[in-house]
Design a protein around this motif. Structure first.
Motif, short mmCIF file in Angstrom:
data_model
loop_
_atom_site.label_atom_id
_atom_site.label_comp_id
_atom_site.label_asym_id
_atom_site.label_seq_id
_atom_site.Cartn_x
_atom_site.Cartn_y
_atom_site.Cartn_z
N UNK A 59 0.80 -1.22 0.00
CA UNK A 59 0.00 0.00 0.00
C UNK A 59 0.84 1.27 0.00
N UNK A 60 2.02 1.25 0.60
CA UNK A 60 2.80 2.48 0.70
C UNK A 60 3.99 2.50 -0.27
N UNK A 64 4.88 3.05 -7.16
CA UNK A 64 3.66 2.48 -7.72
C UNK A 64 3.60 2.75 -9.23
N UNK A 65 2.87 1.88 -9.91
CA UNK A 65 2.73 2.00 -11.36
C UNK A 65 1.26 1.98 -11.73
N UNK A 66 0.96 2.50 -12.89
CA UNK A 66 -0.42 2.48 -13.39
C UNK A 66 -0.67 1.12 -14.05
N UNK A 67 -1.63 0.41 -13.52
CA UNK A 67 -1.99 -0.90 -14.05
C UNK A 67 -3.41 -0.79 -14.60
N UNK A 68 -3.68 -1.39 -15.78
CA UNK A 68 -5.03 -1.32 -16.35
C UNK A 68 -6.09 -1.82 -15.37
N UNK A 69 -7.26 -1.22 -15.47
CA UNK A 69 -8.39 -1.51 -14.58
C UNK A 69 -8.65 -3.01 -14.47
N UNK A 70 -8.75 -3.69 -15.61
CA UNK A 70 -9.09 -5.12 -15.59
C UNK A 70 -8.01 -5.94 -14.88
N UNK A 71 -6.74 -5.54 -15.02
CA UNK A 71 -5.66 -6.26 -14.37
C UNK A 71 -5.65 -6.01 -12.86
N UNK A 72 -5.97 -4.78 -12.48
CA UNK A 72 -6.07 -4.48 -11.04
C UNK A 72 -7.15 -5.34 -10.40
N UNK A 73 -8.30 -5.45 -11.04
CA UNK A 73 -9.40 -6.21 -10.46
C UNK A 73 -9.17 -7.71 -10.57
N UNK A 123 0.64 -13.01 -3.15
CA UNK A 123 1.90 -12.43 -3.58
C UNK A 123 1.84 -11.80 -4.97
N UNK A 124 0.91 -12.24 -5.78
CA UNK A 124 0.72 -11.63 -7.09
C UNK A 124 -0.50 -10.71 -7.09
N UNK A 125 -1.59 -11.19 -6.53
CA UNK A 125 -2.85 -10.46 -6.60
C UNK A 125 -2.86 -9.12 -5.88
N UNK A 126 -2.40 -9.08 -4.65
CA UNK A 126 -2.48 -7.84 -3.89
C UNK A 126 -1.59 -6.73 -4.45
N UNK A 127 -0.35 -7.03 -4.83
CA UNK A 127 0.45 -5.96 -5.46
C UNK A 127 -0.15 -5.46 -6.78
N UNK A 128 -0.77 -6.36 -7.54
CA UNK A 128 -1.45 -5.91 -8.75
C UNK A 128 -2.57 -4.94 -8.40
N UNK A 129 -3.36 -5.32 -7.43
CA UNK A 129 -4.48 -4.47 -7.03
C UNK A 129 -4.01 -3.13 -6.49
N UNK A 130 -2.92 -3.14 -5.72
CA UNK A 130 -2.39 -1.91 -5.11
C UNK A 130 -1.44 -1.15 -6.04
#
Length: 173
Positions: A59-60, A64-73, A123-130
């Motif tokens: 979270x901090x 951070x990078x801009x990740x496409x909406x669908x990939x974040x979700x 380990x993959x999902x949460x960093x993608x979302x954040x």
């Protein structure tokens, strides 16, 4: 300020990982065999610090990078699935008393280490979302660490349960 907090918390996380690493090595070598209460409490404290530290780092992350909406979700869905894989065995273990039998029902009918599957999804999902670049880049290191835990746990389980080899053939990961 954000970078300093990130680096300090990353240091805490690395210390927890090193302690967890050493725990697996020592436990496999039976160093802690005479003090089971100590090792369980000690490791619970380390894990209680490790995982929240990792989530906060996501979270901090100052990178951070801009990740496409669908990939974040997609990352969010992976995180939720990981939470299910983590909590389901915790709930299931509440029904078992003592380590004198191998649990082969419920989620353990298909997965030997469902909590570790949950960790991988986190380990993959949460960093993608954040949108956490640092934690995405380091995810393979954390995954290697989980694989190390799993390797040592498998060695102990084969030793502890004679039927474990057969169970291993019937289950995934």
């Amino acid at each position: 300020m954000k970078t300093t907090a990130f680096l300090l918390l990353a240091g805490v996380l690395v210390i927890c990982i090193v302690i967890r690493f050493l725990y697996e090595v020592f436990l496999t070598r039976r160093i802690f065999a005479k003090q089971p209460e100590f090792k369980e409490v000690w490791m619970a404290v380390v894990m209680f610090v490790l995982w929240p530290s990792w989530f906060i780092l996501c979270e901090i992350d100052p990178y951070s990078i801009a990740i496409p909406f669908y990939l974040r979700w997609t990352g969010f869905v992976m995180f939720i699935a990981g939470t299910v894989f983590f909590l389901w065995p915790v709930v299931q273990f509440r029904g078992f008393v003592g380590p004198d039998r191998l649990v082969e029902t419920g989620i353990f009918k298909r997965f030997r280490h469902p909590m570790y599957v949950g960790f991988f999804l986190w380990l993959v999902g949460y960093p993608l979302f954040q949108e956490s670049l640092s934690m995405l880049i380091t995810a393979p290191l954390w995954m290697a660490n989980v694989l190390f835990w799993r390797y040592h746990e498998e060695k102990r389980l084969v030793f502890q349960y004679p039927e474990y080899d057969e169970y291993r053939k019937r289950t995934w990961w």
